[in-house]
Write a protein that holds these residues in place. Sequence first.
Motif, PDB file in Angstrom:
ATOM      1  N   ASP A 345     -20.698 -44.589   1.599  1.00 29.78           N
ATOM      2  CA  ASP A 345     -20.121 -45.586   0.542  1.00 29.78           C
ATOM      3  C   ASP A 345     -19.965 -46.959   1.369  1.00 29.78           C
ATOM      4  O   ASP A 345     -18.740 -47.427   0.945  1.00 29.78           O
ATOM      5  N   GLY A 346     -20.574 -47.322   2.417  1.00 28.04           N
ATOM      6  CA  GLY A 346     -20.336 -48.614   2.941  1.00 28.04           C
ATOM      7  C   GLY A 346     -19.236 -48.408   3.919  1.00 28.04           C
ATOM      8  O   GLY A 346     -18.845 -49.453   4.524  1.00 28.04           O
ATOM      9  N   ARG A 347     -18.728 -47.142   4.352  1.00 30.76           N
ATOM     10  CA  ARG A 347     -17.784 -47.310   5.347  1.00 30.76           C
ATOM     11  C   ARG A 347     -18.040 -45.955   6.283  1.00 30.76           C
ATOM     12  O   ARG A 347     -18.583 -45.151   6.007  1.00 30.76           O
ATOM     13  N   ALA A 348     -17.438 -46.310   7.422  1.00 33.60           N
ATOM     14  CA  ALA A 348     -17.699 -45.358   8.681  1.00 33.60           C
ATOM     15  C   ALA A 348     -16.678 -44.091   8.565  1.00 33.60           C
ATOM     16  O   ALA A 348     -15.462 -44.354   8.164  1.00 33.60           O
ATOM     17  N   SER A 380     -19.047 -49.358  18.363  1.00 31.08           N
ATOM     18  CA  SER A 380     -18.124 -50.369  19.352  1.00 31.08           C
ATOM     19  C   SER A 380     -16.693 -49.818  19.005  1.00 31.08           C
ATOM     20  O   SER A 380     -16.390 -49.317  18.150  1.00 31.08           O
ATOM     21  N   ASP A 381     -15.891 -50.670  19.840  1.00 29.97           N
ATOM     22  CA  ASP A 381     -14.331 -50.574  19.577  1.00 29.97           C
ATOM     23  C   ASP A 381     -14.049 -50.838  17.901  1.00 29.97           C
ATOM     24  O   ASP A 381     -12.863 -50.549  17.588  1.00 29.97           O
ATOM     25  N   LEU A 382     -14.726 -51.796  17.599  1.00 35.96           N
ATOM     26  CA  LEU A 382     -14.507 -52.383  16.155  1.00 35.96           C
ATOM     27  C   LEU A 382     -14.636 -50.959  14.845  1.00 35.96           C
ATOM     28  O   LEU A 382     -13.942 -51.225  13.905  1.00 35.96           O
ATOM     29  N   VAL A 383     -15.187 -50.215  15.128  1.00 34.51           N
ATOM     30  CA  VAL A 383     -15.823 -49.092  14.496  1.00 34.51           C
ATOM     31  C   VAL A 383     -14.768 -48.048  14.407  1.00 34.51           C
ATOM     32  O   VAL A 383     -14.145 -47.523  15.410  1.00 34.51           O
ATOM     33  N   ALA A 384     -13.986 -47.822  13.381  1.00 34.26           N
ATOM     34  CA  ALA A 384     -13.036 -46.454  13.190  1.00 34.26           C
ATOM     35  C   ALA A 384     -13.155 -45.909  11.996  1.00 34.26           C
ATOM     36  O   ALA A 384     -13.975 -46.621  11.124  1.00 34.26           O
ATOM     37  N   ASP A 385     -12.538 -44.882  11.629  1.00 32.82           N
ATOM     38  CA  ASP A 385     -12.503 -43.952  10.453  1.00 32.82           C
ATOM     39  C   ASP A 385     -12.201 -44.941   9.413  1.00 32.82           C
ATOM     40  O   ASP A 385     -11.012 -45.241   9.422  1.00 32.82           O
ATOM     41  N   GLY A 386     -13.098 -45.026   8.236  1.00 36.40           N
ATOM     42  CA  GLY A 386     -12.606 -45.978   6.986  1.00 36.40           C
ATOM     43  C   GLY A 386     -13.128 -47.199   7.072  1.00 36.40           C
ATOM     44  O   GLY A 386     -12.909 -48.085   6.345  1.00 36.40           O
ATOM     45  N   VAL A 387     -13.646 -47.845   8.189  1.00 37.82           N
ATOM     46  CA  VAL A 387     -13.837 -49.184   8.411  1.00 37.82           C
ATOM     47  C   VAL A 387     -15.171 -49.506   7.699  1.00 37.82           C
ATOM     48  O   VAL A 387     -15.952 -48.875   7.712  1.00 37.82           O
ATOM     49  N   ALA A 388     -15.075 -50.626   6.828  1.00 40.87           N
ATOM     50  CA  ALA A 388     -16.499 -51.096   6.430  1.00 40.87           C
ATOM     51  C   ALA A 388     -17.374 -51.586   7.247  1.00 40.87           C
ATOM     52  O   ALA A 388     -16.993 -52.157   8.041  1.00 40.87           O
ATOM     53  N   VAL A 389     -18.533 -50.883   7.013  1.00 44.87           N
ATOM     54  CA  VAL A 389     -19.799 -51.316   7.709  1.00 44.87           C
ATOM     55  C   VAL A 389     -20.868 -52.110   7.163  1.00 44.87           C
ATOM     56  O   VAL A 389     -21.228 -51.725   5.655  1.00 44.87           O
ATOM     57  N   ASN A 390     -21.663 -52.812   7.804  1.00 49.63           N
ATOM     58  CA  ASN A 390     -22.811 -53.574   7.347  1.00 49.63           C
ATOM     59  C   ASN A 390     -24.092 -53.050   7.925  1.00 49.63           C
ATOM     60  O   ASN A 390     -24.134 -53.068   9.308  1.00 49.63           O
TER      61      ASN A 390
END
Length: 395
Positions: A345-348, A380-390
């Motif tokens: 759903d668009g999140r990591a 990368s370090d910006l990716v975490a559980d629940g972070v929105a991703v493109n």
Amino acid sequence: MRRLILAVVGLALLAGIVWAFLPRPVEVEVADVAPRTLQVAVAEEGEARIREVFTISATIGGKLRRIDLHAGDPVLAHKTVVAVIGPAAPALLDSRARGVAEATRSAAKSAVDLARAQVAQSEAALEFMTSEADRSAALFARSAISQRVLDTAILEQKTAQAALDSAKANLAVRQRELESAEAVLGTGDPFCAETTCIDIIAPVSGRVLRVLSESEQVVQPGTPIMEIGNPGNLEIAVDLLSRDAVRVRKGAEAQITGWGGAPIAARVERIEPSARTKVSALGIDEQRVRVILTLHGDPNDWQLLGHGFRVIAQINLWKGDDVQSIPVGALFRDGSDWATYTVQDGRARLQVITLGERNESFAQVLSGVTVGDQVILHPSDLVADGVAVNLSSDR
């Protein structure tokens, strides 16, 4: 009206500030978990070598003649003379030893002269006793003397003949003693040594690999002279880490690269049962097991591959078809577990997984994700559980 405009501007400015500080989706690259053909191999440096290398050694001690053969020259089994060994020169005598040898030679010459005189004396005695025996025989025929006198004359003749034979034998002994004394002084015939040379014949057909002793020199028994082998009978020797060697099976397929030519198909022929300790470039003691590979295919493909050439051997350890696999770039450690980020759903979403076999590109997934799931590559370090991703797909 003026207040309304100011209110609208204030609300717009506030909305802009809020929008500016809102978290934006992180750009990520994704790939699919999908069934793939997965092959696991171990790659290690190896050495091409002739299967049977024969080292030709000196069979006796002596003077080795200069070798005319060179590396690459062909030889035929039981026909080609690869080396010739003759007798070495005698040791040099010091002044004392030479004096003793010269005195021995002089004594031998005198002994020869004495023996010749004894031969002459024995010949004269034999001549006299022969004439006496003939005279006694004539007198006995006329009954002038008794039988005993005749027998005595014949006995003396035979005794004189035996004395002559003894004198001649003694002369021969004294002459050999003189030859022995002259040989110590080096006064013998230097050309007779040519008849005592030993020819060393090639035991097998093939080519000369190395000439170890090319120049003329004095050698001892067992001195290596050259190496001979058949370049067409090659094998590959690879020293694997013991933890990799336990996974290798006899008959496993392999590929030989890195030798300067096209890849060559090979197969595991033998895995040695013992390991040896080798020190790595970092100074670490490693237990290495030697694995022997045989080459397969057209021999013309590896005719330029030579004895001692460096190669890279890739040995297949495991292969599976339709294996649920994930790119290695999507994996990372989460404590003691392997994990990956899936896109939902668009999140990591952080997902702990269990891995099986893996190679440089893909890994077998036993649990944690299913076929069709999208995973984030190189998060990368910006990716975490629940972070929105493109998403940007790389399949």
